[in-house]
Design a protein around this motif. Structure first.
Motif, short mmCIF file in Angstrom:
data_model
loop_
_atom_site.label_atom_id
_atom_site.label_comp_id
_atom_site.label_asym_id
_atom_site.label_seq_id
_atom_site.Cartn_x
_atom_site.Cartn_y
_atom_site.Cartn_z
N VAL A 51 0.84 -1.21 0.00
CA VAL A 51 0.00 0.00 0.00
C VAL A 51 0.87 1.26 0.00
CG1 VAL A 51 -2.15 -0.96 0.92
CG2 VAL A 51 -0.44 -0.10 2.52
N THR A 52 2.04 1.18 0.63
CA THR A 52 2.96 2.31 0.59
C THR A 52 3.41 2.56 -0.85
OG1 THR A 52 3.73 1.91 2.83
CG2 THR A 52 5.20 3.16 1.41
N GLU A 54 1.84 1.69 -3.59
CA GLU A 54 0.71 2.14 -4.41
C GLU A 54 0.36 3.60 -4.15
OE1 GLU A 54 -2.01 -1.82 -5.31
OE2 GLU A 54 -2.54 -0.57 -3.62
N ASN A 55 0.67 4.07 -2.93
CA ASN A 55 0.25 5.42 -2.58
C ASN A 55 1.39 6.44 -2.55
OD1 ASN A 55 -2.81 5.36 -1.96
ND2 ASN A 55 -2.00 3.50 -1.02
N PHE A 60 2.47 9.18 2.40
CA PHE A 60 1.57 8.14 2.88
C PHE A 60 2.08 7.57 4.21
CE2 PHE A 60 0.56 3.64 3.28
CZ PHE A 60 -0.82 3.63 3.15
N LYS A 231 1.97 13.47 -4.10
CA LYS A 231 1.61 12.09 -4.45
C LYS A 231 0.48 11.55 -3.58
CE LYS A 231 6.05 10.55 -6.26
NZ LYS A 231 7.30 10.01 -5.69
N LEU A 232 0.08 12.33 -2.58
CA LEU A 232 -0.92 11.82 -1.65
C LEU A 232 -2.32 12.22 -2.10
CD1 LEU A 232 -1.09 10.29 1.06
CD2 LEU A 232 -1.25 12.51 2.18
N THR A 233 -3.19 11.23 -2.21
CA THR A 233 -4.57 11.51 -2.62
C THR A 233 -5.49 11.36 -1.40
OG1 THR A 233 -4.89 9.18 -3.09
CG2 THR A 233 -4.16 10.57 -4.93
N SER A 235 -7.90 9.34 -1.23
CA SER A 235 -8.10 7.93 -0.99
C SER A 235 -6.86 7.33 -0.31
CB SER A 235 -8.47 7.19 -2.28
OG SER A 235 -7.32 6.75 -2.95
N GLY A 236 -5.68 7.90 -0.59
CA GLY A 236 -4.47 7.47 0.11
C GLY A 236 -4.58 7.70 1.61
#
Ligand code: TRP
Length: 470
Positions: A51-52, A54-55, A60, A231-233, A235-236
């Motif tokens: 997950v790190t 991907e985000n 993240f 880079k952080l969304t 959803s992140g």
């Protein structure tokens, strides 16, 4: 220590003395072992790195660490406190506290959310546990030695494309979990874990040592620890919050169940912090082991759930004594996943025993088999149903397979929801003097905790939910 939780502790309606009847943890260490056994698992070694990746890395990780510190630890304290004050299995602890503090018995819902979450999580957790079992053979056979990234990737895709093999190992993992839960012999396993967990830690250190020789350690450290907020969304942020609950085994009343065995004189805050620090340490170490290998081999950090199975085998294929270390590593990973899996099944079984009057063997078999059957949907999501996105018409669930949906719904919705209910219960309805007595903190520290569970946690979870789900 008698923590085998035969589950037969009938609800007596009285709080005083109930702990004595159920048997206490022999020591603070025993509690820490069981709670760490539950917390440290696939979440740390399999899920955290992917997950790190991907985000987007650093930002993240920072949000995840903040979630652990300002949401996870206070919620863990609240769960352990509710469990110890209730002195029973979660549903009955809440009932007992409700009776005593005059709360609405509907708070039992916390236990119900937990039981559902545990059941759904275990169904896919067991499939991933099965991957780990399969990799014991892969590493032991020596077929990884000197392999290229492509070859290692092909071995992994080969596993995913084969529903029969996945089913076999999923079945073995689930059987291991059911065996221990049915027999109520946790304490032996937990004692074993006191040796195996440190061993896992040492093996991770060995892989980190290897990772340092790849020449990409600095890049990996920067990826993990230099936040790039572009880079952080949103959803992140939701994933980071959900993962904080997942990795600490929160939001599911597991820590409540363990808390009911904790002796009164032991500090809830200190033990919760210890468990959280160990858990976070293992996750960060896994990140430092995996990302240098990702960058050194030109792999994609956002490769998804297969990340550790595409990177670690490369490391084991290249380091001296790699087959031995690799085999040991996956065996230890299975143990870590096993103790976590047990803590996912235990609440359901305990609930079936207490509420439905079934015996332990029957309830374990019943819950285990249904959970195993649901796992088949996750297995098929990896191959035959890989393009099947049942809720794909909802924009945020676009392209998500059944496996993805189970993961998303449990970690990102059910667990934070369970945690929110715990925070509201502790922050707004339980008797404050009773909580002060139970936590035994200095007045300043207590106020800090209280303000956190009363305001900060509900607002943070609420805001993240609203941003993502509206
Ligand atoms: N924490 C475990 C892990 O990181 C998974 C787990 C076990 C869990 N029990 C739980 C997650 C209860 C949420 C609730 O692998």
């Amino acid at each position: 220590m008698s923590v085998s939780s035969s589950g037969s502790a009938a609800y007596s309606g009285s709080l005083e003395g109930s702990n004595a009847q159920r048997g206490l943890w022999s020591s603070r260490l025993a509690f820490i072992l069981a709670a760490t056994g539950s917390a440290v698992g696939l979440g740390n070694i399999w899920k955290f790195p992917y997950v790190t990746g991907e985000n987007g890395g650093g930002a993240f990780v920072l949000v995840y660490l903040l979630c652990i510190a300002i949401i996870g630890i206070p919620i863990m304290m609240a769960e352990v406190m509710i469990g110890r004050r209730g002195g029973h299995s979660p549903v009955n602890s809440i009932k007992a506290i409700a009776q005593r503090d005059g709360l609405n018995p509907a708070w039992k819902l916390v236990g119900a959310v937990g039981i559902l979450a545990g059941f759904l999580i275990l169904s896919f957790y067991s499939v991933i546990g099965g991957w780990a079992i399969s990799y014991v053979g892969t590493t032991a056979s020596g077929q990884l030695s000197g392999q290229t990234a492509d070859a290692v990737g092909a071995i992994f895709s080969g596993l995913l494309s084969n529903p029969g093999t996945l089913l076999l190992w999923h079945t073995v993992f689930m059987a291991l979990v059911m065996l221990v839960v049915a027999k109520g012999v946790r304490s032996g396993l937990e004692r074993a874990v006191s040796i195996l967990m440190p061993a896992l830690f040492v093996l991770l250190l060995i892989v980190v040592g290897y990772a340092m020789t790849t020449g990409h350690f600095g890049q990996a450290a920067a990826f993990l620890f230099q936040p790039d907020f572009s880079k952080l969304t949103t959803s992140g942020v939701l994933v980071a919050l959900g993962h904080a609950f997942f990795t600490l085994s929160l939001g599911m009343a597991v820590m409540m169940a363990y808390g009911s065995y904790l002796p009164k004189k032991i500090s809830i805050a200190k033990t919760s912090i210890t468990v959280s620090v160990i858990d976070t340490g293992v996750a960060l170490l896994a990140g430092l082991a995996i990302f240098p290998i990702v960058f050194a081999n030109g792999l994609e950090p956002g490769a998804g759930p297969g990340l550790i199975f595409q990177t670690l085998p490369l490391a084991f294929g290249q380091m001296p004594m790699g087959s031995l270390f690799g085999t040991l590593f996956f065996v230890l990973l299975i143990f870590a996943a096993w103790t976590s899996g047990i803590s996912l099944l235990e609440p359901i079984v305990e609930w079936l025993e207490e509420q439905k009057g079934m015996n332990r063997t029957v309830s374990t078999l019943g819950a285990g088999v249904v959970c195993w059957a649901l796992g088949i949907a996750s297995i098929l999501s990896l191959n035959l149903w890989a393009d099947f996105a049942p809720l794909g018409f909802i924009p945020m669930l676009e392209g998500k397979t059944i496996f993805d949906l189970l993961d998303f719904f449990t970690a990102n919705i059910l667990l934070p929801l369970g945690g929110l209910l715990v925070a509201l219960m502790a922050g707004w309805v339980m008797s404050k003097p009773a909580m002060e007595k139970e936590l035994a903190l200095s007045p300043g520290t207590f106020s800090l905790w209280f303000v956190t569970v009363r305001f900060i946690t509900p607002i943070a979870v609420g805001v993240v939910f609203i941003y993502n789900l509206m």
